[in-house]
Design a protein around this motif. Sequence first.
Motif, PDB file in Angstrom:
ATOM      1  N   ASP A 225      44.699 -26.353 -68.666  1.00 41.46           N
ATOM      2  CA  ASP A 225      46.049 -26.055 -68.154  1.00 41.46           C
ATOM      3  C   ASP A 225      47.111 -26.704 -69.048  1.00 41.46           C
ATOM      4  N   THR A 246      50.572 -33.333 -62.908  1.00 37.34           N
ATOM      5  CA  THR A 246      50.384 -32.549 -61.680  1.00 37.34           C
ATOM      6  C   THR A 246      51.358 -33.012 -60.593  1.00 37.34           C
ATOM      7  N   THR A 292      59.160 -31.676 -63.417  1.00 38.54           N
ATOM      8  CA  THR A 292      60.176 -30.692 -63.011  1.00 38.54           C
ATOM      9  C   THR A 292      60.813 -29.984 -64.207  1.00 38.54           C
ATOM     10  N   LYS A 295      58.576 -27.392 -65.608  1.00 38.44           N
ATOM     11  CA  LYS A 295      58.488 -26.281 -64.668  1.00 38.44           C
ATOM     12  C   LYS A 295      59.714 -25.373 -64.818  1.00 38.44           C
ATOM     13  N   TRP A 300      56.141 -23.777 -66.788  1.00 42.59           N
ATOM     14  CA  TRP A 300      54.748 -24.258 -66.754  1.00 42.59           C
ATOM     15  C   TRP A 300      54.411 -24.898 -65.418  1.00 42.59           C
ATOM     16  N   LYS A 301      53.214 -24.649 -64.938  1.00 40.66           N
ATOM     17  CA  LYS A 301      52.738 -25.458 -63.813  1.00 40.66           C
ATOM     18  C   LYS A 301      51.212 -25.593 -63.871  1.00 40.66           C
ATOM     19  N   ARG A 303      47.389 -25.400 -62.759  1.00 42.45           N
ATOM     20  CA  ARG A 303      46.713 -24.378 -61.952  1.00 42.45           C
ATOM     21  C   ARG A 303      45.488 -24.906 -61.205  1.00 42.45           C
TER      22      ARG A 303
END
Length: 328
Positions: A225, A246, A292, A295, A300-301, A303
Amino acid sequence: IGEKMKRALITGINGQDGGYLAEFLLDKGYEVFGMERRSSTKIRVNCQHLEDKITFVNGDLTDQNSLMRCLKESDPDEVYNLASQSFVGESWNTPEQTGDVTGMGALRMLEAIREYGKEVKFYQASTSEMFGRMEQYANEDTLFYPRSPYGVAKLYAHWITVNYRESYDMFNCCGILFNHESERRGIEFVTRKITDAVARIHLGLQDKVILGNLDIKRDWGYAPDYVEAMWLMLQQDEPDDYVIATGKFHTLEDFLNHSFKHIGVTDWSKYVEQNPKFMRPADVFYLAGDATKAKEKLGWKPRTSLSEMVDRMVKNDIKKYHEKSVYY
Ligand code: NAP
């Protein structure tokens, strides 16, 4: 169609992240070059499956001219500097070598790029260990306070990357990545040490695992990720630095719970022993990141959840012993 294939040079190709990033970039249509240093026995554990897809070039971050040759051979549009002496514990044993590779190595690559003359985008693998002693969620504005020779060396590499961006208008980005693990994590790192031991305990090859501090808290993500975030940073209009995490933290006990659950054990106390030998002279007890900015700006985040990741790791280690393809 008709667009020139992009070329990327990855240092640290044989490490955990190198192979995942190479796979990701191949998928995006890149021509990929991986820099490796000479070793007496070639075991490309993480990259064997890529041998006919990428080009290996020889270089060492402690050897300036070798970096220049790697740039000439690969003529890259993007350089991902992932190579380092990356094991925090080892950095107390070899602080000077850690400073040379992990800190000065980044400077040498930046100088090589300047000398090469062509516009090359540069990614530096910065780390949450630069925050070290922190008491809250860290973002890009949090004060750095590294707690190991590794963290200090990485902080030099971080600031020199920022400084060269400001001094020479280079397209340099630092990804401040929190811990990320995977089936390809080096065996000396505590997460992989646990999943490997759990596999061995399950197969009757080992009785217990000896660990250091069980109280540490970490923000553990999944390496595949995280390599996407590295690439995204270099695709923006402006170069910048980003925290990648995360945002959830877990204790080592949580990690043990998930690992042993995979083999049907809920009370793992008889399988785990603590030994001060594995404790760090100055530890980082709490680490969690606030991603943040990544994101919002990169889209992007993460998974993969911790339990999914741990499941994959234990499963892979059991399979490894079944297939007798034991490298360690
Ligand atoms: P890794 O598995 O330890 O891989 C590092 C690679 O660097 C190895 O392949 C090693 O080569 C190479 N290397 C070491 N010294 C070198 C030298 N003098 N010249 C050239 N190559 C050298 O690290 P990783 O987990 O993939 O992490 C990638 C990068 O992100 C590292 O810089 C790490 O410090 C940083 N980082 C990692 C994490 C994490 O949680 N994984 C978090 C934040 C930042 P050999 O195979 O020859 O030993």
